[in-house]
Design an enzyme around this catalytic site. Structure first.
Site, PDB file in Angstrom:
ATOM      1  N   GLU A 115       0.824  -1.211   0.000  1.00 47.42           N
ATOM      2  CA  GLU A 115       0.000   0.000   0.000  1.00 47.42           C
ATOM      3  C   GLU A 115       0.862   1.267   0.000  1.00 47.42           C
ATOM      4  O   GLU A 115       0.533   2.249  -0.651  1.00 47.42           O
ATOM      5  CB  GLU A 115      -0.955   0.013   1.200  1.00 47.42           C
ATOM      6  N   CYS A 271     -13.391   2.371 -15.101  1.00 48.62           N
ATOM      7  CA  CYS A 271     -13.879   3.734 -14.866  1.00 48.62           C
ATOM      8  C   CYS A 271     -12.677   4.675 -14.808  1.00 48.62           C
ATOM      9  O   CYS A 271     -12.408   5.327 -13.801  1.00 48.62           O
ATOM     10  CB  CYS A 271     -14.676   3.762 -13.560  1.00 48.62           C
ATOM     11  N   CYS A 278     -17.633   2.401 -20.145  1.00 41.16           N
ATOM     12  CA  CYS A 278     -18.929   2.200 -19.474  1.00 41.16           C
ATOM     13  C   CYS A 278     -19.654   0.951 -19.973  1.00 41.16           C
ATOM     14  O   CYS A 278     -20.335   0.283 -19.190  1.00 41.16           O
ATOM     15  CB  CYS A 278     -19.819   3.431 -19.659  1.00 41.16           C
ATOM     16  N   CYS A 281     -18.791  -1.990 -17.977  1.00 39.13           N
ATOM     17  CA  CYS A 281     -18.813  -1.787 -16.527  1.00 39.13           C
ATOM     18  C   CYS A 281     -19.884  -2.665 -15.858  1.00 39.13           C
ATOM     19  O   CYS A 281     -21.049  -2.642 -16.254  1.00 39.13           O
ATOM     20  CB  CYS A 281     -19.094  -0.310 -16.230  1.00 39.13           C
ATOM     21  N   CYS A 287     -25.378   3.383 -12.102  1.00 36.41           N
ATOM     22  CA  CYS A 287     -24.543   4.583 -12.229  1.00 36.41           C
ATOM     23  C   CYS A 287     -25.367   5.770 -12.730  1.00 36.41           C
ATOM     24  O   CYS A 287     -25.863   5.775 -13.857  1.00 36.41           O
ATOM     25  CB  CYS A 287     -23.389   4.280 -13.175  1.00 36.41           C
TER      26      CYS A 287
HETATM   27 FE1  SF4 Z   1     -17.748   4.516 -14.329  1.00 33.37          FE
HETATM   28 FE2  SF4 Z   1     -20.396   4.607 -14.280  1.00 33.37          FE
HETATM   29 FE3  SF4 Z   1     -19.140   4.289 -16.594  1.00 33.37          FE
HETATM   30 FE4  SF4 Z   1     -19.158   2.343 -14.758  1.00 33.37          FE
HETATM   31  S1  SF4 Z   1     -20.889   3.150 -15.877  1.00 33.37           S
HETATM   32  S2  SF4 Z   1     -17.407   3.044 -15.948  1.00 33.37           S
HETATM   33  S3  SF4 Z   1     -19.073   3.501 -12.876  1.00 33.37           S
HETATM   34  S4  SF4 Z   1     -19.056   6.064 -15.266  1.00 33.37           S
END
Ligand code: SF4
Length: 543
Positions: A115, A271, A278, A281, A287
């Site tokens: 870390e 992200c 997205c 994601c 989101c």
């Molecule tokens: Fe980021 Fe939302 Fe896009 Fe997912 S959907 S990558 S959380 S902006």
């Protein structure tokens, strides 16, 4: 008629009064909200002075729009994120240790090291350093027994050198004050280990010790701000507290370490700050930013098709929250369609970096056995590049100084360390090396001087002659390595281009001769003849 006019006037006055009252109410509400935000600052200070043992509480209750109120939504996010993480996570050495090491003390130490190394440094860079570090100091007692010089040497090139020093100090503290046992709670990690802040303690606690706590680093800030459309300054106390509260709400109690790493992994790989993916994601259905982009697109398409007043319901709640004018988590700036989800998070403008120029001299000589040696000076134990070794350097105060004056200043600086004063004109200008620190744009103005076999006694204890091979291993910064590279390539170039060198090469083919190049006297071992070439005599000294 007169009565009618009076009634009209009364209605207008009443209407204006109403408008004023509502404006005042709005102002008061916003002022109160801002005051609440401001009130967080002193609280944070008080907590620090108390030893940081308490978790700061959120001073402002954010609107439901920026939180997760439904347990089902939380579970949905946890499930999808962890499923993605289990399939997509990168195999990293510290993750393997965290999963397989049965000794909690070693596990905590291993995660602590990772870390600290990962603070401000890319994963790809850290892997190699981490592997070497753990091989050399597999446990906290091994690190405590090392010298700071060895730690700096191992850290060389990783940047932000105070981190290595703090790890070393922490290990020594664990051995001397905690009986060799690593702290075993988030609060104790925070209290006992130097250089461990709120995030690092939470990350070590959740990953190595299974403590149920969220962990908010830069990647997580970005993910959470986008997921819950938090657009106010993400460094402000109100947003910081809201993000920690969110992270603590979302963390999976069964797999807190994996959940936190999954959030960070998502921020690092999906992200991302620019060009987020997205469509790949796992949490896009939750989101707000993603929904907002989709809603805007839908709205634009409808407009194109002639449905001018089309406004999808998905957009309604987003605009309602920011339009209230009092939400401390909503952005002050309007939505920028070109940025899309990258509207979040918002950061205050960065302070421009300081621009500095530093005169540097690469002073060399023939050491024992004819090996080339470099004169290095140790930096002070505090501040930038603390304790590292570098070529004697002098910060250039005035840009307009002529080259002659710069050389004179550099010579005067070198004189402080050497037993004999140098002649300014013997310094050779080589070139410039730009080097960027987080807050400084540094340019090293590089000069060289080769002393041959000249005796150059040292006056101060913080300078030493060091061989080329030792220099490769020494605790030096990347800037020093760049300077050596510049000097080497300049030397090579000069050798290749010099007509003297070519002539010498041809001559050497016919008969062996000694070099007679002007200003480049080659001195046989043990001779001090060239002393007067580089060093001023007593008469010359005052200049
Ligand atoms: Fe980021 Fe939302 Fe896009 Fe997912 S959907 S990558 S959380 S902006």
């Amino acid at each position: 008629m007169f009565l009618l006019k009076r009634w009209q006037e009364k209605i207008i006055i009443a209407f204006n009064f109403q408008m004023c009252a509502s404006r005042l109410t709005m102002r008061r509400l916003r002022k109160e909200a801002l005051e609440q935000v401001e009130n967080v600052k002193p609280k944070r200070k008080r907590q620090r002075t108390r030893g940081r043992e308490e978790e700061p509480s959120s001073a402002v209750s954010p609107s439901v729009y920026h939180t997760f109120c439904e347990p089902a939504d939380v579970r949905h996010l946890q499930t999808h994120l962890l499923r993605w993480y289990d399939l997509e996570k990168r195999e990293l050495p510290w993750r393997t240790v965290a999963l397989t090491e049965p000794d909690v003390n070693i596990r905590t130490y291993a995660v602590w090291v990772s870390e600290i190394m990962l603070q401000q440094t890319q994963v790809a860079t850290v892997i190699d350093y981490y592997t070497k570090w753990m091989k050399r100091w597999p446990g906290v007692s091994d690190l405590a027994a090392a010298t700071l010089e060895e730690v700096n040497q191992m850290w060389a090139g990783l940047g932000y050198y105070s981190r290595g020093k703090r790890l070393h100090e922490g290990a020594q503290k664990v051995m001397s004050e905690l009986d060799g046992r690593m702290p075993d709670t988030v609060a104790e990690l925070l209290r006992q280990l130097p250089g461990v802040g709120r995030y690092t303690a939470a990350a070590i606690g959740s990953i190595a010790l299974g403590q149920v706590t969220g962990a908010v680093d830069g990647n997580v800030i970005r993910v959470l701000c986008r997921v819950r459309a938090i657009g106010a300054d993400c460094t402000s106390p109100a947003v910081t507290e809201a993000l920690w509260a969110l992270a603590n709400t979302l963390v999976d109690p069964k797999r807190p370490g994996d959940f936190n790493q999954a959030m960070m992994e998502l921020g690092a790989r999906v992200c991302t700050p620019k060009g987020p993916l997205c469509e790949q994601c796992p949490i896009r259905s939750q989101c707000h930013s993603y929904r907002k982009v989709q809603a805007k697109r839908e709205q634009n398409s409808k407009r194109l098709l002639g449905e001018k007043d089309a406004k999808p319901p998905a957009l309604q709640d987003i605009e309602d929250c920011s339009a209230s004018g009092i939400c401390p988590l909503c952005p002050l700036e309007p939505w920028d369609e070109e940025l899309g989800v990258q509207n979040f998070p918002r950061k205050p403008a960065k302070k421009p970096p300081r621009v500095e120029r530093t005169l540097t001299c690469v002073l060399t000589r023939h050491g024992e056995g004819g090996q080339e040696e470099f004169l290095l000076k140790q930096r002070p134990n505090k501040g930038l590049l603390a304790g590292l070794w570098e070529f004697p350097s002098l910060l250039l105060e005035k840009e307009e100084k002529s080259e002659k004056k710069q050389k004179a200043a550099l010579c005067a600086h070198l004189d402080k360390h050497l037993g004999a004063p140098l002649i300014d004109s013997s310094l050779q200008y080589v070139g410039e090396v730009p080097h960027i620190f987080s807050h400084i744009h540094q340019t090293y103005v590089v000069h060289t001087l080769h002393l041959g076999d000249a005796e150059a006694p040292l006056r101060t204890g913080d300078v030493r002659w060091i061989s080329r091979s030792a220099l490769q291993e020494a605790a030096v910064s990347t800037g020093v390595k760049k300077i050596v590279k510049l000097c080497d390539s300049a030397k090579l170039q000069k050798e290749l281009n010099s007509p003297d060198a070519k002539r010498q090469k041809n001559d050497e083919k016919k008969r062996p001769v000694r070099s007679t190049r002007k200003g480049k006297t080659k001195v046989t071992s043990g001779s001090n003849k060239q002393l007067t070439s580089f060093f001023r005599t007593t008469k010359q000294e005052p200049c």
